[in-house]
Design a protein around this motif. Structure first.
Motif, PDB file in Angstrom:
ATOM      1  N   GLN A 194       0.825  -1.214   0.000  1.00  0.00           N
ATOM      2  CA  GLN A 194       0.000   0.000   0.000  1.00  0.00           C
ATOM      3  C   GLN A 194       0.862   1.268   0.000  1.00  0.00           C
ATOM      4  O   GLN A 194       0.647   2.192   0.778  1.00  0.00           O
ATOM      5  N   MET A 195       1.828   1.313  -0.908  1.00  0.00           N
ATOM      6  CA  MET A 195       2.730   2.465  -0.950  1.00  0.00           C
ATOM      7  C   MET A 195       2.916   2.987  -2.375  1.00  0.00           C
ATOM      8  O   MET A 195       3.986   3.463  -2.746  1.00  0.00           O
ATOM      9  N   VAL A 196       1.860   2.887  -3.181  1.00  0.00           N
ATOM     10  CA  VAL A 196       1.915   3.377  -4.556  1.00  0.00           C
ATOM     11  C   VAL A 196       2.252   4.860  -4.591  1.00  0.00           C
ATOM     12  O   VAL A 196       3.031   5.325  -5.432  1.00  0.00           O
ATOM     13  N   ALA A 245      25.906   0.301   1.133  1.00  0.00           N
ATOM     14  CA  ALA A 245      24.978   0.643   0.056  1.00  0.00           C
ATOM     15  C   ALA A 245      23.586   0.924   0.607  1.00  0.00           C
ATOM     16  O   ALA A 245      22.900   1.855   0.162  1.00  0.00           O
ATOM     17  N   ALA A 246      23.161   0.134   1.578  1.00  0.00           N
ATOM     18  CA  ALA A 246      21.834   0.325   2.167  1.00  0.00           C
ATOM     19  C   ALA A 246      21.732   1.680   2.861  1.00  0.00           C
ATOM     20  O   ALA A 246      20.714   2.375   2.750  1.00  0.00           O
ATOM     21  N   LEU A 247      22.795   2.076   3.582  1.00  0.00           N
ATOM     22  CA  LEU A 247      22.800   3.389   4.226  1.00  0.00           C
ATOM     23  C   LEU A 247      22.618   4.494   3.178  1.00  0.00           C
ATOM     24  O   LEU A 247      21.859   5.451   3.385  1.00  0.00           O
ATOM     25  N   ALA A 248      23.309   4.349   2.054  1.00  0.00           N
ATOM     26  CA  ALA A 248      23.245   5.373   1.014  1.00  0.00           C
ATOM     27  C   ALA A 248      21.870   5.430   0.359  1.00  0.00           C
ATOM     28  O   ALA A 248      21.306   6.508   0.146  1.00  0.00           O
ATOM     29  N   VAL A 249      21.313   4.275   0.040  1.00  0.00           N
ATOM     30  CA  VAL A 249      20.014   4.245  -0.638  1.00  0.00           C
ATOM     31  C   VAL A 249      18.896   4.690   0.303  1.00  0.00           C
ATOM     32  O   VAL A 249      17.957   5.387  -0.107  1.00  0.00           O
ATOM     33  N   PHE A 255      10.352   9.195   0.751  1.00  0.00           N
ATOM     34  CA  PHE A 255       9.849   7.828   0.832  1.00  0.00           C
ATOM     35  C   PHE A 255       9.954   7.303   2.258  1.00  0.00           C
ATOM     36  O   PHE A 255       9.041   6.655   2.766  1.00  0.00           O
ATOM     37  N   TYR A 256      11.086   7.580   2.912  1.00  0.00           N
ATOM     38  CA  TYR A 256      11.288   7.222   4.315  1.00  0.00           C
ATOM     39  C   TYR A 256      11.208   8.471   5.184  1.00  0.00           C
ATOM     40  O   TYR A 256      11.566   9.573   4.747  1.00  0.00           O
ATOM     41  N   PHE A 257      10.769   8.273   6.401  1.00  0.00           N
ATOM     42  CA  PHE A 257      10.739   9.363   7.370  1.00  0.00           C
ATOM     43  C   PHE A 257      12.161   9.722   7.774  1.00  0.00           C
ATOM     44  O   PHE A 257      13.009   8.853   7.934  1.00  0.00           O
ATOM     45  N   ASP A 258      12.434  11.001   7.928  1.00  0.00           N
ATOM     46  CA  ASP A 258      13.761  11.478   8.317  1.00  0.00           C
ATOM     47  C   ASP A 258      13.582  12.516   9.416  1.00  0.00           C
ATOM     48  O   ASP A 258      13.295  13.681   9.142  1.00  0.00           O
ATOM     49  N   LYS A 259      13.759  12.089  10.638  1.00  0.00           N
ATOM     50  CA  LYS A 259      13.499  12.963  11.791  1.00  0.00           C
ATOM     51  C   LYS A 259      14.512  14.093  11.900  1.00  0.00           C
ATOM     52  O   LYS A 259      14.154  15.249  12.159  1.00  0.00           O
ATOM     53  N   ASP A 260      15.790  13.784  11.706  1.00  0.00           N
ATOM     54  CA  ASP A 260      16.843  14.746  12.005  1.00  0.00           C
ATOM     55  C   ASP A 260      17.454  15.425  10.781  1.00  0.00           C
ATOM     56  O   ASP A 260      18.311  16.295  10.918  1.00  0.00           O
ATOM     57  N   LEU A 261      17.049  15.028   9.580  1.00  0.00           N
ATOM     58  CA  LEU A 261      17.553  15.637   8.347  1.00  0.00           C
ATOM     59  C   LEU A 261      19.082  15.672   8.329  1.00  0.00           C
ATOM     60  O   LEU A 261      19.712  16.694   8.089  1.00  0.00           O
TER      61      LEU A 261
END
Length: 396
Positions: free
Chosen positions: A172-174, A359-363, A372-378
């Motif tokens: 459910q993330m279209v 790679a996962a950290l970068a993506v 797409f992902y929440f980013d609390k601290d920017l």
């Protein structure tokens, strides 16, 4: 589109021939013109939405026994809510059906003669069952039918993927995946970390991925890259190997067996974001010059591993250089921009799981930037010390 899907699935063809106004929307079956009674026993028109599970690119089946519904809770002839429809209020973003506003989900399984519950064998059985429950009172009172034989005009959609992206619809993330639609992403360096970034991005609906690396694919390369090794791959250029691995999965792949340098602007025309995955300081400096001077935001990755304590230790880093902040971050010297004279004697340790983690950290950071992902601290830079197995952040 849906007619093509119906040609390969008898249950969907049955629904169409019976008169349902049915279409497909990015991994969902949408059935419009479903009559029901509201709490005032007035006839309303809703829509049923059901998630697709793709079997082989042509054959599909229901993902589960639940549906989504665009409308209020259907009621009996006396205005009381129809019982047996579990679930509750919910929201669901559809990509190309703006007229269908999902308000709730329902859950109702079939019951066998022995009293046990079972799932639906196909879409025909599932839609018919839910329509009987939802529309029964409206059909009895108002004489309306859900069989309108209406051909709904489908909004033409183009997916970069060869296969139907049912992962996105099931999760459910279209609406979130749509945030990547205009991205042209460059991966500069397809070594250990770069190859895993490529693997992650291939499954991300960016419009185009450009990969650059002049080196060949050898046995040691296979030990720090994703996917299986085929005998015919050894000795070929990396970009040729990765093209053959991924070109059946999606479109928009462009690989060049070359270095990216300060003079390589032509190769990066149209690029909206870049990943820098090189280990030489002077090479990185030239790439930084090119990206910063052309206002292309990028993430630089770095992995420094050592055996100073016996077991392997070191740090993984992913730093985001926005178009506005890149010059300032460059002056902080987070990444090596010169070559160490003793570098030719250095043992470059590469471990697959650490390359994949880097790679996962970068993506993840890239997807945070896109919302797409929440980013609390920017945060601009994220690093992990192997010996502590915990992340520490630098707001910078």
């Amino acid at each position: 589109m849906f007619l093509e899907l119906a040609n390969h699935n008898e249950d969907l063809r049955q629904l169409l021939e019976k008169g349902y106004a049915i279409t497909e929307d990015h991994g969902y079956i949408v059935v419009r013109d479903i009559p029901y009674l509201d709490s005032n026993t007035r006839c309303q028109i809703g829509a049923i939405v059901s998630t697709i599970s793709d079997i082989d690119g042509k054959k599909v089946k229901p993902h589960d026994h639940q549906i989504f519904f665009a409308g209020s809770h259907p009621c009996q002839l006396d205005g009381t809510p129809i019982k047996g429809l579990g679930g509750g209020p919910t929201n669901l973003a559809l990509a190309s059906s703006p007229d269908v506003v999902v308000q709730r989900s329902f859950s109702n399984k079939l019951m066998t003669k022995t009293g046990t519950l079972r799932d639906y064998k196909d879409f025909f059985e599932k839609i018919e069952h839910y329509v009987t429950i939802i529309s029964g009172p409206a059909q009895e009172k108002c004489g309306v039918k859900p069989y309108t034989f209406r051909l709904v005009e489908e909004t033409p959609t183009k997916s970069v993927f060869t296969f139907r992206d049912t992962l996105t619809s099931r999760a459910q993330m279209v609406d979130l995946s749509a945030k990547f639609a205009d991205d042209v992403v460059a991966i500069i360096g397809l070594g250990g970390t770069g190859s895993y970034i490529l693997d992650f991005l291939v499954k991300t609906p960016v419009s185009e991925i450009r990969g650059f690396d002049p080196d060949d694919f050898h046995v040691h390369t296979a030990y720090r890259s994703p996917g299986k090794l085929s005998d015919g791959e050894l000795g070929k250029n990396k970009v040729e190997v990765y093209r053959s691995r991924y070109e059946n999965f999606r479109e928009g792949l462009c690989f060049e067996p070359k270095y990216i340098e300060a003079q390589s602007l032509e190769s990066l025309k149209g690029v909206t974001f870049a990943f820098v995955c090189v280990d030489k300081g002077t090479s990185r400096a030239g790439i930084f010059d090119l990206l910063i001077s052309n206002s292309i935001p990028f993430i630089d990755v770095g992995m420094g591993l050592n055996r100073n304590r016996g077991p392997i230790d070191g740090t993984l880093r992913a730093t985001y250089y926005s178009a506005q902040e890149a010059d300032r971050l460059r002056r902080l010297a987070l990444a090596e921009l010169v070559d160490d004279p003793a570098d030719e004697y250095r043992i470059h340790i590469q471990i697959a799981e650490l390359n994949a983690l880097n790679a996962a950290l970068a993506v993840i950071k890239f997807k945070q930037i896109r919302g797409f992902y929440f980013d609390k601290d920017l945060l601009n830079s994220l690093a992990m010390q192997v010996g502590n197995i915990k992340t520490f952040h630098e707001a910078l």
